[in-house]
Motif scaffolding. Structure first.
Motif, PDB file in Angstrom:
ATOM      1  N   LEU A   1       0.827  -1.207   0.000  1.00 45.05           N
ATOM      2  CA  LEU A   1       0.000   0.000   0.000  1.00 45.05           C
ATOM      3  C   LEU A   1       0.861   1.257   0.000  1.00 45.05           C
ATOM      4  O   LEU A   1       0.511   2.257  -0.637  1.00 45.05           O
ATOM      5  N   LEU A   2       1.974   1.210   0.716  1.00 49.46           N
ATOM      6  CA  LEU A   2       2.870   2.362   0.726  1.00 49.46           C
ATOM      7  C   LEU A   2       3.416   2.619  -0.680  1.00 49.46           C
ATOM      8  O   LEU A   2       3.473   3.774  -1.138  1.00 49.46           O
ATOM      9  N   SER A   3       3.802   1.557  -1.373  1.00 45.49           N
ATOM     10  CA  SER A   3       4.306   1.712  -2.739  1.00 45.49           C
ATOM     11  C   SER A   3       3.220   2.239  -3.666  1.00 45.49           C
ATOM     12  O   SER A   3       3.479   3.112  -4.506  1.00 45.49           O
ATOM     13  N   SER A   4       2.002   1.724  -3.510  1.00 45.85           N
ATOM     14  CA  SER A   4       0.883   2.215  -4.318  1.00 45.85           C
ATOM     15  C   SER A   4       0.649   3.697  -4.087  1.00 45.85           C
ATOM     16  O   SER A   4       0.361   4.453  -5.023  1.00 45.85           O
TER      17      SER A   4
ATOM     18  N   ARG B   1      12.889   8.427 -10.603  1.00 41.84           N
ATOM     19  CA  ARG B   1      13.472   9.269  -9.547  1.00 41.84           C
ATOM     20  C   ARG B   1      12.384   9.918  -8.693  1.00 41.84           C
ATOM     21  O   ARG B   1      12.508  10.010  -7.462  1.00 41.84           O
ATOM     22  N   LEU B   2      11.315  10.370  -9.338  1.00 42.29           N
ATOM     23  CA  LEU B   2      10.206  10.969  -8.584  1.00 42.29           C
ATOM     24  C   LEU B   2       9.578   9.943  -7.654  1.00 42.29           C
ATOM     25  O   LEU B   2       9.250  10.236  -6.505  1.00 42.29           O
ATOM     26  N   PHE B   3       9.398   8.707  -8.169  1.00 42.92           N
ATOM     27  CA  PHE B   3       8.822   7.650  -7.323  1.00 42.92           C
ATOM     28  C   PHE B   3       9.700   7.381  -6.109  1.00 42.92           C
ATOM     29  O   PHE B   3       9.199   7.287  -4.982  1.00 42.92           O
ATOM     30  N   LEU B   4      11.001   7.239  -6.324  1.00 40.95           N
ATOM     31  CA  LEU B   4      11.901   6.918  -5.213  1.00 40.95           C
ATOM     32  C   LEU B   4      11.891   8.023  -4.161  1.00 40.95           C
ATOM     33  O   LEU B   4      11.978   7.748  -2.960  1.00 40.95           O
ATOM     34  N   LYS B   5      11.746   9.265  -4.602  1.00 39.61           N
ATOM     35  CA  LYS B   5      11.645  10.380  -3.657  1.00 39.61           C
ATOM     36  C   LYS B   5      10.373  10.273  -2.830  1.00 39.61           C
ATOM     37  O   LYS B   5      10.394  10.447  -1.599  1.00 39.61           O
ATOM     38  N   GLU B   6       9.249   9.963  -3.478  1.00 29.17           N
ATOM     39  CA  GLU B   6       7.975   9.807  -2.756  1.00 29.17           C
ATOM     40  C   GLU B   6       8.024   8.602  -1.831  1.00 29.17           C
ATOM     41  O   GLU B   6       7.554   8.663  -0.685  1.00 29.17           O
ATOM     42  N   PHE B   7       8.591   7.509  -2.312  1.00 30.81           N
ATOM     43  CA  PHE B   7       8.697   6.287  -1.511  1.00 30.81           C
ATOM     44  C   PHE B   7       9.523   6.555  -0.255  1.00 30.81           C
ATOM     45  O   PHE B   7       9.134   6.171   0.853  1.00 30.81           O
ATOM     46  N   GLU B   8      10.662   7.216  -0.419  1.00 31.39           N
ATOM     47  CA  GLU B   8      11.525   7.510   0.728  1.00 31.39           C
ATOM     48  C   GLU B   8      10.820   8.407   1.740  1.00 31.39           C
ATOM     49  O   GLU B   8      10.954   8.207   2.953  1.00 31.39           O
ATOM     50  N   SER B   9      10.046   9.372   1.263  1.00 34.31           N
ATOM     51  CA  SER B   9       9.311  10.257   2.169  1.00 34.31           C
ATOM     52  C   SER B   9       8.288   9.479   2.985  1.00 34.31           C
ATOM     53  O   SER B   9       8.161   9.677   4.204  1.00 34.31           O
ATOM     54  N   LEU B  10       7.569   8.575   2.335  1.00 31.76           N
ATOM     55  CA  LEU B  10       6.563   7.777   3.044  1.00 31.76           C
ATOM     56  C   LEU B  10       7.215   6.796   4.018  1.00 31.76           C
ATOM     57  O   LEU B  10       6.677   6.530   5.100  1.00 31.76           O
ATOM     58  N   VAL B  11       8.370   6.257   3.644  1.00 32.04           N
ATOM     59  CA  VAL B  11       9.099   5.364   4.548  1.00 32.04           C
ATOM     60  C   VAL B  11       9.594   6.134   5.772  1.00 32.04           C
ATOM     61  O   VAL B  11       9.527   5.636   6.908  1.00 32.04           O
ATOM     62  N   THR B  12      10.072   7.349   5.562  1.00 27.83           N
ATOM     63  CA  THR B  12      10.514   8.182   6.692  1.00 27.83           C
ATOM     64  C   THR B  12       9.361   8.415   7.660  1.00 27.83           C
ATOM     65  O   THR B  12       9.530   8.316   8.884  1.00 27.83           O
ATOM     66  N   ASP B  13       8.177   8.719   7.131  1.00 28.11           N
ATOM     67  CA  ASP B  13       7.002   8.874   7.989  1.00 28.11           C
ATOM     68  C   ASP B  13       6.695   7.585   8.741  1.00 28.11           C
ATOM     69  O   ASP B  13       6.355   7.608   9.933  1.00 28.11           O
ATOM     70  N   LEU B  14       6.813   6.448   8.049  1.00 24.83           N
ATOM     71  CA  LEU B  14       6.541   5.159   8.684  1.00 24.83           C
ATOM     72  C   LEU B  14       7.504   4.913   9.841  1.00 24.83           C
ATOM     73  O   LEU B  14       7.104   4.433  10.909  1.00 24.83           O
ATOM     74  N   ARG B  15       8.760   5.265   9.653  1.00 28.24           N
ATOM     75  CA  ARG B  15       9.748   5.100  10.731  1.00 28.24           C
ATOM     76  C   ARG B  15       9.404   5.993  11.927  1.00 28.24           C
ATOM     77  O   ARG B  15       9.768   5.684  13.064  1.00 28.24           O
ATOM     78  N   ASN B  16       8.708   7.086  11.655  1.00 29.31           N
ATOM     79  CA  ASN B  16       8.308   8.022  12.711  1.00 29.31           C
ATOM     80  C   ASN B  16       6.875   7.777  13.189  1.00 29.31           C
ATOM     81  O   ASN B  16       6.241   8.669  13.751  1.00 29.31           O
ATOM     82  N   ASN B  17       6.399   6.556  12.951  1.00 29.88           N
ATOM     83  CA  ASN B  17       5.069   6.134  13.412  1.00 29.88           C
ATOM     84  C   ASN B  17       3.937   6.950  12.809  1.00 29.88           C
ATOM     85  O   ASN B  17       2.884   7.130  13.435  1.00 29.88           O
ATOM     86  N   LYS B  18       4.148   7.449  11.588  1.00 28.88           N
ATOM     87  CA  LYS B  18       3.090   8.163  10.870  1.00 28.88           C
ATOM     88  C   LYS B  18       2.718   7.364   9.629  1.00 28.88           C
ATOM     89  O   LYS B  18       3.548   7.161   8.748  1.00 28.88           O
TER      90      LYS B  18
END
Length: 238
Positions: free
Chosen positions: A73-76, A161-178
């Motif tokens: 879902l995060l990737s989607s 590149r745009l996808f990887l930027k969005e993916f990394e942002s969502l992963v960062t939020d996930l690491r911060n319990n968001k």
């Protein structure tokens, strides 16, 4: 976080990653300009003509492996964020597809290997129809591409590149319990309020989609009772 490894052609980016997993690192991205034997869920073929975007992300990070049930879902959601820069008609179909209007534009295949200690790695295989100008007759009412929707050709490496930027942002939020990805899919849920045919556990029949749960399950109404779907195939009646 990411290291892109590019190829002119592969049979499957997931296959390459599996065959070379011992020498690949967390965050490696296998990118093929053309994929000759792509696969989706249920071992379905994925059309991967030259000019489309096909790639696989290698995940070995222990935290992300522990969150494997969130990564589809995060990737989607990351794909949705990218496509929304070019079209206002994108939505997400639980658990791993992205649609434009009523046609599929992207799919995701997760594959991994387990040990006694849990997952040792996870592969996130992604295909996005970018520049394809036509589909076989049997797919014309089911699939679309960014080119068909906008009549513009795109640089697939830029979209990667745009996808990887969005993916990394969502992963960062996930690491911060968001769970930002859940907010995205709930706001752009292709299935919401639709009636679908589902087969899960011992139940088979029509359900109404209610929501996506915090545990990533699909909340549905069946015979006036609420159920949470963990997995199962959902099809729509014409």
């Amino acid at each position: 976080m990411f290291n892109i490894i590019s190829f002119e052609e592969l049979d499957s980016t997931n296959n390459y990653a599996k065959n070379n997993i011992a020498i690949l690192n967390d965050g490696d991205v296998i990118f093929a300009k053309k994929q000759t034997n792509g696969r989706g869920r249920m071992n379905r073929a994925w059309s991967s003509a030259s000019g489309n975007l096909t790639f696989t992300i290698v995940i070995k990070d222990k935290f992300l492996l522990s969150k494997f049930d969130s990564l589809s879902l995060l990737s989607s959601s990351a794909i949705f964020n990218v496509l929304s820069k070019y079209t206002s008609f994108a939505s997400i179909k639980w658990p791993n597809d992205v649609y434009i209007k009523d046609k599929k534009i992207s799919g995701i295949l997760l594959e991994g290997a387990s040990t006694e200690d849990g997952l040792s790695y996870l592969l996130i295989g992604i295909g996005i129809n970018i520049n394809i100008s036509s589909f076989p007759l049997e797919l014309q009412n089911k699939a679309t591409s960014l080119f068909l929707e906008t009549n513009v050709r795109y640089d697939v490496t830029e979209i990667l590149r745009l996808f990887l930027k969005e993916f990394e942002s969502l992963v960062t939020d996930l690491r911060n319990n968001k769970n930002t990805y859940l907010d995205i899919i709930r706001s752009h849920n292709y299935l919401l309020h639709k009636t679908a045919y589902a087969h899960f556990s011992s139940i088979e029949g029509e359900v109404k989609i209610i929501d996506i749960m915090e545990n990533n399950k699909l909340k549905v109404l069946y015979n006036d009772e609420i159920y949470e779907l963990e997995s199962g195939e959902i099809t729509f009646h014409k």
